[in-house]
Design an enzyme around this catalytic site. Structure first.
Site, mmCIF file in Angstrom:
data_model
loop_
_atom_site.group_PDB
_atom_site.id
_atom_site.type_symbol
_atom_site.label_atom_id
_atom_site.label_comp_id
_atom_site.label_asym_id
_atom_site.label_seq_id
_atom_site.Cartn_x
_atom_site.Cartn_y
_atom_site.Cartn_z
ATOM 1 N N ARG A 87 23.404 10.870 28.215
ATOM 2 C CA ARG A 87 23.321 9.415 28.416
ATOM 3 C C ARG A 87 24.238 9.101 29.587
ATOM 4 O O ARG A 87 25.446 9.391 29.530
ATOM 5 C CB ARG A 87 23.779 8.674 27.162
ATOM 6 N N HIS A 117 14.818 4.728 28.956
ATOM 7 C CA HIS A 117 15.293 5.086 27.612
ATOM 8 C C HIS A 117 14.095 5.646 26.825
ATOM 9 O O HIS A 117 13.612 5.027 25.868
ATOM 10 C CB HIS A 117 15.881 3.848 26.928
ATOM 11 N N GLN A 151 13.899 6.207 22.868
ATOM 12 C CA GLN A 151 13.814 4.956 22.122
ATOM 13 C C GLN A 151 12.371 4.465 22.054
ATOM 14 O O GLN A 151 11.891 4.064 20.988
ATOM 15 C CB GLN A 151 14.699 3.883 22.780
ATOM 16 N N ASP A 161 15.540 -6.950 24.001
ATOM 17 C CA ASP A 161 16.769 -6.163 24.131
ATOM 18 C C ASP A 161 17.851 -7.097 24.673
ATOM 19 O O ASP A 161 17.548 -8.230 25.101
ATOM 20 C CB ASP A 161 16.510 -4.986 25.097
ATOM 21 N N CYS A 183 15.786 -2.302 19.993
ATOM 22 C CA CYS A 183 16.390 -0.961 19.977
ATOM 23 C C CYS A 183 17.778 -0.959 19.347
ATOM 24 O O CYS A 183 18.238 0.077 18.889
ATOM 25 C CB CYS A 183 16.430 -0.396 21.398
ATOM 26 N N ARG A 192 14.330 7.169 15.386
ATOM 27 C CA ARG A 192 15.017 7.928 16.448
ATOM 28 C C ARG A 192 15.260 9.362 15.986
ATOM 29 O O ARG A 192 15.075 10.321 16.735
ATOM 30 C CB ARG A 192 16.361 7.268 16.805
HETATM 31 N N1 CP Z 1 19.251 2.106 20.667
HETATM 32 C C1 CP Z 1 20.235 2.906 21.067
HETATM 33 O O1 CP Z 1 20.053 3.762 21.925
HETATM 34 O O2 CP Z 1 21.418 2.726 20.422
HETATM 35 P P1 CP Z 1 22.817 3.376 20.774
HETATM 36 O O3 CP Z 1 23.295 2.754 22.060
HETATM 37 O O4 CP Z 1 23.699 3.029 19.607
HETATM 38 O O5 CP Z 1 22.639 4.865 20.922
HETATM 39 N N1 NVA Z 2 19.350 -1.822 27.603
HETATM 40 C C1 NVA Z 2 20.416 -1.408 26.731
HETATM 41 C C2 NVA Z 2 19.905 -0.451 25.696
HETATM 42 C C3 NVA Z 2 20.932 0.003 24.709
HETATM 43 C C4 NVA Z 2 20.410 0.994 23.728
HETATM 44 C C5 NVA Z 2 21.513 -0.767 27.559
HETATM 45 O O1 NVA Z 2 21.201 -0.002 28.484
HETATM 46 O O2 NVA Z 2 22.682 -1.037 27.299
#
Ligand code: CP
Ligand code: NVA
Length: 302
Positions: A100, A127, A130, A217, A257, A285
Site C-alpha cells: 500500500r 484500489h 477493494q 468513499d 470501502c 476482502r
Molecule cells: N477499505 C480499506 O482498504 O480499508 P483500510 O484502509 O482499513 O485497509
Molecule cells: N480513497 C480512500 C480509500 C481508503 C480505503 C483513500 O485512499 O484513503
C-alpha cells in the site's frame, strides 16, 4: 494468468469470474487447502490500514503461510532505500509482496524489479482488491455483476478509478457523480468508454436513478488531509442520504470501502440501514484476497 495483481484488467473476465467462485468456496468453507504452506508474504504499508492489513495477514495464515507487516518506520524504504533495491532483496526471502503506497509508479517499479508476485493493496490511483471484494458482495446480494447499474457518488479517487477498470472488464453501466475538478483519471475513463457505458455527471440524483449499487468513499483520501476543508466545500450536496437512496432501485444495496465519515459522504441512516452491506463488503476482502494469493503465490488454478 497474470504474474502480479496491480489493476483489475490484469485478469481476464473469465479469470475474474473463476476468482469469485474460488473466493466463494473459501467463504463457505468448502475450500480447505493450504497453498501457502511454507510461504511468506511481505506486507509493505506506507499508509495506515485496518481492513487490508488484517485481512491479508489473517488470510495468509488461513492458507498456511506467514505474513510480515513492514511499515516505513521499520524498514529502510522509509529512510530512502530505493524501491527497486527493496524489491530485489525481498524477492530473495519471501514468496509474494503486498504493498500500500502513494504513487502508482512506485508499485510498477516494485513489480518490475520483483521476482515474486506483487499485489496492490491501494495506491493513490487504484484500489483493485477493494473493488473485487465489492463485486463479490454484489454477487452475494444481487447476483450477476454484469447485470447491475452502478452509481459512484463523490471523489474521482482510487476507488472510482478501479470501478472504471471493473466496468472496462465486465462491460457494465457505471455513472459517476463528482464535482468539477474531482474527476477520475482520463486515460482509464477513455479506455472503459470504448466498451462500456461509463458516464460522468454532476448531479448525484441523476447518477443514482435506477441504480442497483450505490457506492461512495471519503472526500479526502489518505495523503489529502490538508485539503479537508476545501473538499468539504467542493463536495457539499454529494452526501449519500436516505433521499438519494430512494431514487435508486428499490432493492439497491449501499457499499462503502470504509473507513466512513458519517455526516460527510454518507449519513448514519444509510450506512446503518437495511440496504447497507458494508460489513459483508469488509468481510469479502478476506475471501477475495485469499483467492488472489492462492492463485498468484500458491499455484492454485482457476
Ligand atoms: N477499505 C480499506 O482498504 O480499508 P483500510 O484502509 O482499513 O485497509
Ligand atoms: N480513497 C480512500 C480509500 C481508503 C480505503 C483513500 O485512499 O484513503
Amino acid at each position: 494468468m497474470p504474474t502480479n495483481f496491480l489493476a483489475i484488467p490484469d485478469f481476464s473476465r473469465d479469470e475474474l469470474e473463476s476468482l469469485f467462485e474460488l473466493a466463494e468456496r473459501m467463504r463457505d468453507g468448502t475450500y480447505d487447502k493450504k497453498p501457502l504452506a511454507g510461504k511468506s508474504l511481505a506486507m509493505i504499508f506506507m499508509k495506515a490500514s485496518t481492513r487490508t492489513r488484517v485481512s491479508f495477514e489473517v488470510g495468509t495464515y488461513q492458507l498456511g503461510g506467514h505474513a510480515l507487516f513492514l511499515s516505513p518506520r521499520d524498514v529502510q524504504l522509509g529512510r530512502g532505500e530505493p524501491i527497486a533495491d527493496t524489491a530485489r532483496v525481498l524477492s530473495r526471502y519471501v514468496d509474494g509482496i503486498m504493498i500500500r503506497t502513494f504513487a502508482h509508479h512506485d508499485i510498477e517499479e516494485l513489480a518490475k524489479y520483483s521476482d515474486v508476485p506483487v499485489i496492490n493493496g491501494l495506491t493513490d490511483m487504484l484500489h483493485p482488491c477493494q473493488i473485487l471484494a465489492d463485486l463479490l458482495t454484489v454477487r452475494q446480494h444481487l447476483g450477476d455483476v454484469t447485470k447491475q447499474k452502478y452509481a459512484w457518488i463523490g471523489d474521482g479517487n482510487n476507488m472510482a478509478n478501479s470501478w472504471i477498470n471493473a466496468a472496462y472488464r465486465f462491460g457494465f453501466d457505471l455513472t459517476i457523480a463528482c464535482p468539477q475538478g474531482y474527476e477520475p483519471a482520463d486515460h482509464l475513463l477513455e479506455r472503459a468508454q470504448k466498451v462500456a457505458k461509463v458516464r460522468i455527471v454532476r448531479d448525484p440524483m441523476e447518477a443514482v436513478a435506477g441504480a442497483t449499487v450505490v457506492n461512495t468513499d471519503v472526500w479526502a483520501s489518505m495523503g489529502q488531509e490538508q485539503e479537508q476543508k476545501d473538499r468539504e466545500r467542493a463536495f457539499a450536496g454529494y452526501t449519500v442520504s436516505p433521499a438519494l437512496m430512494k431514487r435508486a432501485d428499490k432493492d439497491a444495496i449501499f457499499l462503502h470501502c470504509l473507513p466512513a465519515h458519517r455526516g460527510e459522504e454518507v449519513l448514519d441512516e444509510v450506512i446503518e440501514g437495511p440496504q447497507s452491506k458494508v460489513w459483508d463488503e469488509a468481510e469479502n476482502r478476506l475471501h477475495i484476497q485469499k483467492a488472489i494469493m492462492a492463485v498468484l503465490i500458491g499455484g492454485e488454478t482457476l
